[in-house]
Design a protein around this motif. Structure first.
Motif, PDB file in Angstrom:
ATOM      1  N   GLU A  12     -30.457  49.452  57.277  1.00  0.00           N
ATOM      2  CA  GLU A  12     -30.996  48.278  57.977  1.00  0.00           C
ATOM      3  C   GLU A  12     -32.447  48.534  58.359  1.00  0.00           C
ATOM      4  O   GLU A  12     -32.744  49.437  59.131  1.00  0.00           O
ATOM      5  N   ASN A  13     -33.365  47.744  57.801  1.00  0.00           N
ATOM      6  CA  ASN A  13     -34.785  47.895  58.096  1.00  0.00           C
ATOM      7  C   ASN A  13     -35.130  47.163  59.382  1.00  0.00           C
ATOM      8  O   ASN A  13     -34.888  45.966  59.506  1.00  0.00           O
ATOM      9  N   ARG A  14     -35.685  47.904  60.350  1.00  0.00           N
ATOM     10  CA  ARG A  14     -36.141  47.317  61.620  1.00  0.00           C
ATOM     11  C   ARG A  14     -37.596  47.742  61.805  1.00  0.00           C
ATOM     12  O   ARG A  14     -37.901  48.653  62.560  1.00  0.00           O
ATOM     13  N   ALA A  15     -38.493  47.092  61.074  1.00  0.00           N
ATOM     14  CA  ALA A  15     -39.893  47.520  61.013  1.00  0.00           C
ATOM     15  C   ALA A  15     -40.722  46.930  62.143  1.00  0.00           C
ATOM     16  O   ALA A  15     -40.369  45.920  62.751  1.00  0.00           O
ATOM     17  N   GLY A  16     -41.867  47.586  62.402  1.00  0.00           N
ATOM     18  CA  GLY A  16     -42.826  47.070  63.366  1.00  0.00           C
ATOM     19  C   GLY A  16     -43.324  48.124  64.327  1.00  0.00           C
ATOM     20  O   GLY A  16     -42.603  49.081  64.664  1.00  0.00           O
ATOM     21  N   ALA A  17     -44.589  47.993  64.742  1.00  0.00           N
ATOM     22  CA  ALA A  17     -45.204  48.874  65.741  1.00  0.00           C
ATOM     23  C   ALA A  17     -45.105  50.345  65.355  1.00  0.00           C
ATOM     24  O   ALA A  17     -44.784  51.195  66.192  1.00  0.00           O
ATOM     25  N   GLY A  18     -45.388  50.642  64.098  1.00  0.00           N
ATOM     26  CA  GLY A  18     -45.403  52.029  63.663  1.00  0.00           C
ATOM     27  C   GLY A  18     -44.070  52.738  63.749  1.00  0.00           C
ATOM     28  O   GLY A  18     -44.019  53.962  63.841  1.00  0.00           O
ATOM     29  N   GLY A  19     -42.986  51.964  63.705  1.00  0.00           N
ATOM     30  CA  GLY A  19     -41.649  52.555  63.805  1.00  0.00           C
ATOM     31  C   GLY A  19     -41.009  52.387  65.160  1.00  0.00           C
ATOM     32  O   GLY A  19     -39.822  52.692  65.339  1.00  0.00           O
ATOM     33  N   ASN A  20     -41.761  51.878  66.131  1.00  0.00           N
ATOM     34  CA  ASN A  20     -41.240  51.771  67.499  1.00  0.00           C
ATOM     35  C   ASN A  20     -40.134  50.731  67.645  1.00  0.00           C
ATOM     36  O   ASN A  20     -39.225  50.905  68.463  1.00  0.00           O
ATOM     37  N   ILE A  21     -40.211  49.637  66.869  1.00  0.00           N
ATOM     38  CA  ILE A  21     -39.204  48.577  66.990  1.00  0.00           C
ATOM     39  C   ILE A  21     -37.818  49.132  66.643  1.00  0.00           C
ATOM     40  O   ILE A  21     -36.850  48.941  67.373  1.00  0.00           O
TER      41      ILE A  21
END
Length: 333
Positions: A74-83
């Motif tokens: 499950e990809n939960r991308a954003g904020a350099g990995g923070n999301i």
């Protein structure tokens, strides 16, 4: 006498009912103790299609076989990995949600971002360190240096005359240069770009002198003579370039800016389930498919595959990068 028989009869009925109820609960208790008994979610805190996502999907297939349950990436991308990391920190600590993290969310981001909703040391339970991707110091052929010491000498002779490209402020390619300046007492000038592609294009064109980039990106251009590698930015030499010395062995001991990959679960996940996951990942990592795929991607195997090893490693990385980030002055929202 009849009264006593009624009491005994009633007692037997109650006892029998209790035994029946307890017997009916045994399968539920057994199911609760069996792990995993349903699909496991494998969070990737970056977009699909990237190297981290590709590695996670390769692992996911092998992990499905090792665990006997489906593993859903499950990809939960954003904020350099923070999301994705924040989502994992909030997940139920039952072992059914784990994350494939990198140096960013598991070490660097804590100091780099002004607001962060988790702590890489206290919010997660370490599962296993998978490996690391070597970075290299790639230099344009016009630069008259073929070793780290020759590069340092060029800088000392004319401070501030050499520059290095990065994929952006706060990126690992930026911080690698900051750490180099700290250890070598040099004054390499940072030139930030909006991504690895533009930075590489200007390096190939000779608009900038050098860049700290991953070994896979650099390799084709080294082979064609468009770039030269004067040092590998890892503790040990790369299997892909065994003839190239590390920056550390060229006079900068302790210099290591490789990107590490590790698997973590939410803090509080039962130790027994962590052990099961660790063993499943070990089995996946020795499979022929995973080994050959990771080798082709330049990934070096981790020196310690224990959960405890990753638990010791993450705080060390957090402390190392905190000092580098403070020296860089980079802060991201």
């Amino acid at each position: 006498m009849a009264i006593h028989l009624k009491k005994i009869s009633r007692t037997v009925v109650v006892a029998a009912s209790a035994v029946a109820a307890l017997g009916a609960s045994f399968p539920l208790l057994a199911a609760a103790e069996t792990f995993p008994s349903r699909p496991v979610t494998f969070v990737v805190p970056f977009p699909p299609g990237g190297p981290t996502d590709a590695m996670a999907r390769t692992l996911g297939v092998a992990l499905t076989q090792a665990l006997g349950q489906s593993v859903i990436v499950e990809n939960r991308a954003g904020a350099g990995g923070n999301i994705g990391a924040e989502a994992l920190a909030r997940a139920k600590p039952d072992g059914y949600t784990i994350m494939f993290g990198t140096s960013g969310p598991l070490a660097i981001n804590k100091s780099l971002y002004s607001k962060i909703g988790y702590d890489p040391v206290t919010s997660f339970a370490p599962v296993i360190r998978v490996g690391y991707l070597p970075n290299v110091l790639a230099v344009h052929p016009s630069v008259k240096a073929n070793s780290v010491q020759e590069l340092i000498a060029l800088d000392k002779a004319k401070p501030g005359s050499l520059n290095y490209a990065s994929s952006g402020n706060g990126a690992s390619s930026h911080l690698a240069g900051v750490l180099f300046n700290q250890k070598a007492q040099t004054s390499l000038q940072h030139v930030p770009y909006k991504g690895t592609g533009p930075a590489l294009n200007d390096l190939l064109a000779g608009q900038v002198d050098m860049s700290f980039t991953d070994i896979l990106t650099a390799m084709p251009y080294v082979q064609s003579g468009k770039l030269k590698i004067i040092g590998v930015a890892t503790e040990k030499r790369s299997q892909a370039m065994p003839g190239v010395p590390t920056i550390a062995e060229q006079g900068l001991p302790g210099y290591d800016v490789s990107v590490f990959f590790g698997v973590v679960a939410p803090a509080g996940t039962p130790a027994q389930r962590i052990a099961i996951l660790n063993q499943a990942f070990r089995k996946a990592l020795v499979s022929e498919k995973v080994r050959t795929t990771f080798a082709s991607q330049g990934l070096e195997p981790a020196p310690d595959l224990t959960a405890e090893g990753l638990g010791r490693f993450i705080p060390e990385e957090v402390a190392k990068w905190k000092a580098v980030v403070l020296a860089s002055g980079a802060v991201l929202d």
